[in-house]
Design an enzyme around this catalytic site. Structure first.
Site, short mmCIF file in Angstrom:
data_model
loop_
_atom_site.label_atom_id
_atom_site.label_comp_id
_atom_site.label_asym_id
_atom_site.label_seq_id
_atom_site.Cartn_x
_atom_site.Cartn_y
_atom_site.Cartn_z
N ASP A 141 0.87 -1.35 0.13
CA ASP A 141 0.04 -0.02 -0.05
C ASP A 141 0.87 1.32 0.02
OD1 ASP A 141 -2.62 1.42 2.22
OD2 ASP A 141 -2.31 1.38 0.03
N LYS A 144 3.03 3.50 -5.64
CA LYS A 144 2.46 2.62 -6.65
C LYS A 144 3.64 2.13 -7.68
CE LYS A 144 -0.76 3.62 -4.02
NZ LYS A 144 -0.73 2.51 -2.71
N ASP A 169 -3.08 -3.06 -2.70
CA ASP A 169 -4.02 -1.99 -2.72
C ASP A 169 -3.89 -1.12 -4.21
OD1 ASP A 169 -5.08 1.14 -0.86
OD2 ASP A 169 -6.33 -0.39 -2.14
N ASN A 170 -5.08 -0.48 -4.51
CA ASN A 170 -4.84 0.64 -5.47
C ASN A 170 -4.40 0.12 -6.83
OD1 ASN A 170 -3.38 2.31 -2.68
ND2 ASN A 170 -5.47 3.03 -3.64
N GLU A 199 -11.24 4.49 -1.54
CA GLU A 199 -11.76 4.78 -0.30
C GLU A 199 -12.37 6.06 -0.22
OE1 GLU A 199 -8.52 3.94 -1.00
OE2 GLU A 199 -7.08 5.53 -0.30
C1 LIG Z 1 9.04 3.97 -1.20
C2 LIG Z 1 8.34 3.55 -0.01
C3 LIG Z 1 6.93 4.25 0.37
C4 LIG Z 1 6.39 4.27 1.55
C5 LIG Z 1 5.12 4.86 1.76
N1 LIG Z 1 4.84 5.34 2.90
N2 LIG Z 1 3.62 5.57 2.63
C6 LIG Z 1 2.96 5.69 1.59
C7 LIG Z 1 1.66 6.07 0.96
C8 LIG Z 1 1.46 5.55 -0.18
N3 LIG Z 1 0.09 5.47 -0.61
C9 LIG Z 1 -0.38 6.21 -1.82
O1 LIG Z 1 0.33 6.95 -2.36
C10 LIG Z 1 -1.89 6.39 -2.05
C11 LIG Z 1 -2.52 7.17 -2.49
C12 LIG Z 1 -4.06 7.36 -3.19
C13 LIG Z 1 -4.71 8.37 -3.68
C14 LIG Z 1 -3.95 9.56 -3.67
C15 LIG Z 1 -4.52 10.58 -4.59
C16 LIG Z 1 -5.40 10.39 -5.22
F1 LIG Z 1 -6.23 11.32 -6.23
C17 LIG Z 1 -6.02 8.93 -5.35
C18 LIG Z 1 -5.52 8.26 -4.54
C19 LIG Z 1 -4.58 6.26 -2.61
C20 LIG Z 1 -4.36 5.22 -1.72
O2 LIG Z 1 -4.87 4.26 -1.12
C21 LIG Z 1 -2.79 5.33 -1.35
O3 LIG Z 1 -2.34 4.09 -0.55
N4 LIG Z 1 4.34 5.00 0.92
C22 LIG Z 1 6.87 3.22 2.42
C23 LIG Z 1 8.11 2.68 2.09
N5 LIG Z 1 8.60 3.07 0.94
MG LIG Z 2 -3.73 2.45 -0.69
#
Ligand SMILES: Cc1cc(-c2n[nH]c(CCNC(=O)c3cc(-c4ccc(F)cc4)cc(O)c3O)n2)ccn1
Ligand SMILES: [Mg+2]
Length: 214
Positions: A141, A144, A169-170, A199
């Site tokens: 999650d 992406k 997810d996603n 969500e």
């Molecule tokens: C490289 C690395 C990275 C991580 C890391 N830590 N935290 C995350 C969060 C990432 N999640 C998302 O970006 C995400 C985005 C949306 C979204 C956003 C905007 C929109 F318009 C529509 C949908 C929806 C979702 O459900 C998501 O999960 N990554 C941790 C470790 N290493």
């Molecule tokens: Mg997500």
């Protein structure tokens, strides 16, 4: 200076959720996201699918990539058997701070280790730093564009065993097309797609479950 959305979410949890009750923390976050501010938690619709997969797998070792504020961390941790090893990775240090407080409000701080850093750096350290041999369940999650390189990293680091379950997810929104193509065309994975919605919206999204065949 102005608070951040995760900080406002934490305040809502501290105000509205009962300490020690994971269910009330989950409800308070869903209420905040539906009535105050959208946030990128997996949410209640996809969260129920996550719950069913975690319950079915009943894992002894769990890795979550992308803690964010700890919503899915709480959903997963509340279902785990005592003694389960659960690690969650978050890139943004401010979110690590918020997530640890939300997880603690749910009373689940002893069930999970929140680690700050990037998946590419931390996955190769899992064995030496956390004494993991393989993961029974992985929830993807995080960023992406990291889903594909990181599943390859899991294979290369020998972190998957026959039957390991990955849930992503996603896969539709924001989307992980290269990841989907890889797991769906690889003879080493058995896949199932769970249609749902982004969500707290009506936008199409879904979860892809992939079982490693060894
Ligand atoms: C490289 C690395 C990275 C991580 C890391 N830590 N935290 C995350 C969060 C990432 N999640 C998302 O970006 C995400 C985005 C949306 C979204 C956003 C905007 C929109 F318009 C529509 C949908 C929806 C979702 O459900 C998501 O999960 N990554 C941790 C470790 N290493
Ligand atoms: Mg997500």
């Amino acid at each position: 200076t102005r608070s951040t959305r995760p900080q406002r979410m934490l305040k809502a949890v501290q105000k509205n959720a009962t300490k020690g009750s994971p269910e009330s923390v989950i409800s308070a976050i869903d209420y905040f996201c539906k009535h105050s501010e959208w946030a990128m938690n997996v949410g209640d619709e996809k969260g129920s699918i996550l719950d069913s997969v975690v319950t079915e797998v009943n894992p002894s070792t769990v890795l979550e990539l992308g803690t964010y504020c700890g919503y899915s961390t709480v959903r997963i941790a509340r279902l785990l058997s005592p003694g389960t090893k659960f690690i969650t990775l978050e890139f943004n240090p401010a979110n690590v701070t918020v997530a640890r407080q939300i997880i603690a409000h749910a009373g689940l701080q002893d069930k999970v280790t929140v680690v700050e850093g990037s998946s590419g750096d931390l996955i190769p350290q899992m064995k030496e730093r956390f004494g993991i041999t393989t993961f029974d369940f992985i929830f993807l999650d995080h960023w992406k564009d990291r889903y594909l390189p990181d599943i390859k990293l899991f294979e290369e680091c020998g972190l998957l065993r026959k039957g390991s379950v990955l849930l992503a997810d996603n896969v539709i929104c924001p989307g992980a097309p290269e990841y989907l193509e890889y797991v769906r065309n690889s003879p080493r994975y058995e896949n199932r797609y769970y249609p749902a919605h982004l969500e707290y919206t009506k936008v199409e999204d879904g979860l892809e479950k992939s079982v490693f065949l060894g």
